[in-house]
Scaffold this active site. Structure first.
Site, PDB file in Angstrom:
ATOM      1  N   GLU A  88      10.049   0.111  10.614  1.00 43.21           N
ATOM      2  CA  GLU A  88      11.010   1.328  10.308  1.00 43.21           C
ATOM      3  C   GLU A  88      10.514   2.731  10.840  1.00 43.21           C
ATOM      4  OE1 GLU A  88      12.915   4.066   9.329  1.00 43.21           O
ATOM      5  OE2 GLU A  88      13.145   3.300   7.309  1.00 43.21           O
ATOM      6  N   CYS A 107      13.849   9.756   7.838  1.00 43.64           N
ATOM      7  CA  CYS A 107      13.840   9.237   9.264  1.00 43.64           C
ATOM      8  C   CYS A 107      14.883   9.472  10.192  1.00 43.64           C
ATOM      9  CB  CYS A 107      13.101   7.845   9.351  1.00 43.64           C
ATOM     10  SG  CYS A 107      13.930   6.936   7.878  1.00 43.64           S
ATOM     11  N   LYS A 116       0.767  -1.174   0.044  1.00 46.98           N
ATOM     12  CA  LYS A 116       0.077   0.014  -0.047  1.00 46.98           C
ATOM     13  C   LYS A 116       0.975   1.338   0.021  1.00 46.98           C
ATOM     14  CE  LYS A 116      -1.754   2.621   3.011  1.00 46.98           C
ATOM     15  NZ  LYS A 116      -1.825   3.908   2.152  1.00 46.98           N
TER      16      LYS A 116
HETATM   17  P1  NAD Z   1       1.958   7.846   8.669  1.00 48.75           P
HETATM   18  O1  NAD Z   1       3.073   6.998   9.518  1.00 48.75           O
HETATM   19  O2  NAD Z   1       0.654   8.146   9.026  1.00 48.75           O
HETATM   20  O3  NAD Z   1       2.194   7.253   7.082  1.00 48.75           O
HETATM   21  C1  NAD Z   1       3.005   6.014   6.688  1.00 48.75           C
HETATM   22  C2  NAD Z   1       2.027   5.024   5.845  1.00 48.75           C
HETATM   23  O4  NAD Z   1       1.230   4.400   6.730  1.00 48.75           O
HETATM   24  C3  NAD Z   1       1.226   5.593   4.788  1.00 48.75           C
HETATM   25  O5  NAD Z   1       1.126   4.490   3.611  1.00 48.75           O
HETATM   26  C4  NAD Z   1      -0.335   5.542   5.391  1.00 48.75           C
HETATM   27  O6  NAD Z   1      -1.240   5.730   4.715  1.00 48.75           O
HETATM   28  C5  NAD Z   1      -0.098   4.562   6.591  1.00 48.75           C
HETATM   29  N1  NAD Z   1      -0.933   4.557   7.546  1.00 48.75           N
HETATM   30  C6  NAD Z   1      -1.598   5.571   8.080  1.00 48.75           C
HETATM   31  N2  NAD Z   1      -2.464   5.073   9.046  1.00 48.75           N
HETATM   32  C7  NAD Z   1      -2.375   3.959   9.143  1.00 48.75           C
HETATM   33  C8  NAD Z   1      -3.082   3.049   9.932  1.00 48.75           C
HETATM   34  N3  NAD Z   1      -3.960   3.256  10.912  1.00 48.75           N
HETATM   35  N4  NAD Z   1      -3.088   1.733   9.590  1.00 48.75           N
HETATM   36  C9  NAD Z   1      -2.279   1.418   8.659  1.00 48.75           C
HETATM   37  N5  NAD Z   1      -1.532   2.109   7.823  1.00 48.75           N
HETATM   38  C10 NAD Z   1      -1.718   3.280   8.090  1.00 48.75           C
HETATM   39  O7  NAD Z   1       3.045   8.975   8.612  1.00 48.75           O
HETATM   40  P2  NAD Z   1       2.378  10.540   8.077  1.00 48.75           P
HETATM   41  O8  NAD Z   1       1.272  11.088   8.899  1.00 48.75           O
HETATM   42  O9  NAD Z   1       2.444  10.586   6.410  1.00 48.75           O
HETATM   43  O10 NAD Z   1       3.496  11.477   8.535  1.00 48.75           O
HETATM   44  C11 NAD Z   1       3.695  11.820   9.740  1.00 48.75           C
HETATM   45  C12 NAD Z   1       4.925  11.595  10.339  1.00 48.75           C
HETATM   46  O11 NAD Z   1       5.493  10.294  10.292  1.00 48.75           O
HETATM   47  C13 NAD Z   1       5.945  12.491   9.818  1.00 48.75           C
HETATM   48  O12 NAD Z   1       6.063  14.056  10.348  1.00 48.75           O
HETATM   49  C14 NAD Z   1       7.134  11.921  10.396  1.00 48.75           C
HETATM   50  O13 NAD Z   1       7.589  12.164  11.442  1.00 48.75           O
HETATM   51  C15 NAD Z   1       6.995  10.459  10.227  1.00 48.75           C
HETATM   52  N6  NAD Z   1       7.171   9.746   9.095  1.00 48.75           N
HETATM   53  C16 NAD Z   1       8.382   8.833   9.068  1.00 48.75           C
HETATM   54  C17 NAD Z   1       8.815   8.371   8.061  1.00 48.75           C
HETATM   55  C18 NAD Z   1      10.016   7.261   8.071  1.00 48.75           C
HETATM   56  O14 NAD Z   1      10.688   7.193   6.924  1.00 48.75           O
HETATM   57  N7  NAD Z   1      10.255   6.809   9.202  1.00 48.75           N
HETATM   58  C19 NAD Z   1       8.279   8.332   6.772  1.00 48.75           C
HETATM   59  C20 NAD Z   1       6.971   9.033   6.751  1.00 48.75           C
HETATM   60  C21 NAD Z   1       6.653   9.835   7.786  1.00 48.75           C
END
Ligand code: NAD
Ligand code: MN
Length: 493
Positions: A262, A296, A186
């Site tokens: 991660e 990250c 996804k």
């Molecule tokens: P997020 O964790 O919400 O999103 C990452 C992925 O998880 C997306 O594909 C999203 O659709 C999915 N997701 C969201 N809620 C979910 C749920 N309940 N169940 C299953 N999957 C779900 O991240 P974000 O809101 O896009 O970004 C927020 C913060 O997350 C950023 O500010 C940053 O601090 C962190 N982040 C970290 C990384 C990394 O590489 N470790 C990457 C993106 C964001």
């Protein structure tokens, strides 16, 4: 049959893409659609499909049928050949993929071309090389012959973020496919487009239907359904620590699927007074401002030894001021927009909070331009270790600079975090570099460099930065299960 995107970028490049949920090598309609936004303008690029629970079921069924059918029966060398082919097609389509990545994510086009697209290809090739080298051991046991088999787990789910949409796809597909699993990925709702282009190449490479399924959709609906699915045997997640917790919970409430995570970080970057200062300045700049701070492992807490603080800050500001912020479709742009309005608002909120708590905004701190989600590279000084901007992951072009007296002083501050993804140390003293690296609590420690990610070295987190390692040979462990076979030779019951 889902729709086609036809979009001309601000520099006149024509982006053409099929949209749909990619299941069984076909693009199909979901039950809903989502808009994807151009972060350079804040305007809609196109609609893509959004998967619901039933759509996730269909994708998992496709992956399960392929796992028990053609993929299981295929020789490992043929599996490798398909992965090599996909990598070659990705290289062939470098320009198209780069344009899409830059359009949807906002990263500079030169970075898309030379980093992101190359990384997915190189990662697929690296793991393809392992496909026919996955094997167990023979273990001498008295009166019996024992051996292990490293078997695939089954259908692997992957939920990926928006900061490196293509590279993250490679990190998930590579080890999963090499070890003989099938996948349902996804993508992030912020950046669904580049993976759709890869789907076309999956068909062209000749993968059997159902081996690679890629769905677009919302985290709380499609992501949650995947994490809870009874027939998904393993889930790999990259994203926020908050959602990481949710993934573990979903796994435990469903079928105890295997979980790798991660997650976030707040990584310390330590610069001693004997370091090559000009080099340290450049690496520290890359450490925080690469990918607009949306890494990250970003070096978001800089610690400089007291005696070089003023000189460091002067040089850091000079160097940062000459990197170009602007249209990501320009070849010479270093920094484009943040990915979304939400991220823009979060980061600006942290900047306000930093000022309110009494830190000095040494440079930047403002929105740039009058459309899109651009933020000036921002440096805070006079920070206290308990300030929000020192404690929390900002995930934007914002860095704090603190000073320290000696090794013990800086390690106390560096270690005062729940995260442990990365860290760096700059010094010419080899013994000190090794000593400090040993004492830091992080999955990666860089010495005299920063943000150097290689597909063949393991990457992952200590503490709340994650579970498991991606990349390198270590990544294979997450995608196999070990079976012991014991054949009696001379034992009596
Ligand atoms: P997020 O964790 O919400 O999103 C990452 C992925 O998880 C997306 O594909 C999203 O659709 C999915 N997701 C969201 N809620 C979910 C749920 N309940 N169940 C299953 N999957 C779900 O991240 P974000 O809101 O896009 O970004 C927020 C913060 O997350 C950023 O500010 C940053 O601090 C962190 N982040 C970290 C990384 C990394 O590489 N470790 C990457 C993106 C964001
Ligand atoms: Mn987008």
């Amino acid at each position: 049959m889902a729709a086609t995107i036809d979009y001309t970028t601000s520099k006149g490049y024509k982006v053409k893409l099929q949209t749909g949920l990619f299941i069984n090598n076909e693009f199909v309609n979901g039950s809903e659609t989502i808009e994807t936004i151009n972060p350079s303008t804040g305007k809609v690029i196109a609609q893509v499909q959004a998967a619901n629970k039933e759509d996730v079921d269909a994708a998992v069924k496709a992956a399960s049928d392929a796992f028990h059918g053609p993929w299981r029966q295929m020789s490992s060398s043929k599996r490798a050949a398909l992965m090599f082919k996909l990598a070659d097609l990705i290289d062939r389509e470098n320009e198209a993929l780069s344009q899409v990545e830059t359009l949807d994510n906002g990263k500079g086009i030169t970075f898309s071309r030379n980093f992101d697209v190359k990384q997915i290809a190189i990662t697929l090739r690296y793991f393809a090389g392992y496909a026919d080298k996955i094997h167990g051991k023979v273990i001498d046991t008295d009166g019996a012959l024992s051996y292990t088999r490293h078997e695939p787990i089954g259908v692997c789910g992957a939920i990926i973020p928006w900061n490196f949409p293509l590279m993250m796809l490679g990190w998930k597909l590579g080890p999963a496919l090499a070890t003989g699993n099938t996948v349902v990925v996804k993508t992030s709702e912020m950046t669904p487009l580049s993976a759709l282009k890869v789907c076309e190449l999956v068909v062209e490479a000749g993968f059997p239907p159902g081996v690679i399924n890629i769905i677009t959709g919302y985290g709380a609906i499609a992501g949650d359904a995947l994490a809870r699915h009874q027939k998904v045997a393993k889930i790999a997640f990259t994203g926020s620590t908050a959602v990481g917790r949710h993934i573990m919970k979903a796994a435990s409430e469903s079928n105890l699927k295997k979980v790798t995570l991660e997650l976030g970080g707040k990584s310390p970057n330590i610069i001693f007074d004997d370091a090559d200062l000009d080099q340290a300045v450049r690496w520290a700049h890359k450490g925080i401002f690469f990918n607009h701070g949306q890494c990250c492992c970003a070096g978001s807490r800089i610690y400089v030894q007291e005696s070089i603080k003023d000189e460091f800050l002067k040089k850091f500001k000079e160097y940062t001021s000459q990197t170009k912020l602007g249209n990501p479709h320009d070849d010479d742009t270093f920094q484009g927009p943040q990915v979304s309005q939400t991220q823009f608002d979060r980061i600006m909120g942290y900047i306000e909070e930093g000022k309110k708590q009494g830190a000095t905004c040494y440079m930047g701190g403002n929105r740039w331009g009058d459309e899109g989600y651009f933020i000036e590279p921002t440096v805070f000084t006079d920070v206290k270790e308990d300030m929000t901007i020192v404690k929390e992951e900002i995930f934007g072009p914002v860095v704090t600079v603190s000073t320290f007296k000696d090794v013990d002083d800086v390690l106390k501050m560096a270690l005062d975090t729940d995260y442990g993804l990365a860290a760096a140390v700059f010094t010419k003293d080899t013994a000190r570099a090794i000593d400090v690296s040993n004492r830091l609590q992080a999955g990666t420690v860089w010495v005299n460099c920063y943000n150097e990610l290689d597909y063949n070295t393991p990457f992952g987190g200590f503490r709340q930065s994650g579970i498991g390692r991606e990349n390198g040979e270590y990544a294979l462990d997450n995608y196999i299960q070990v079976k012991t076979v014991k054949i009696n030779v001379s034992r009596k019951p």
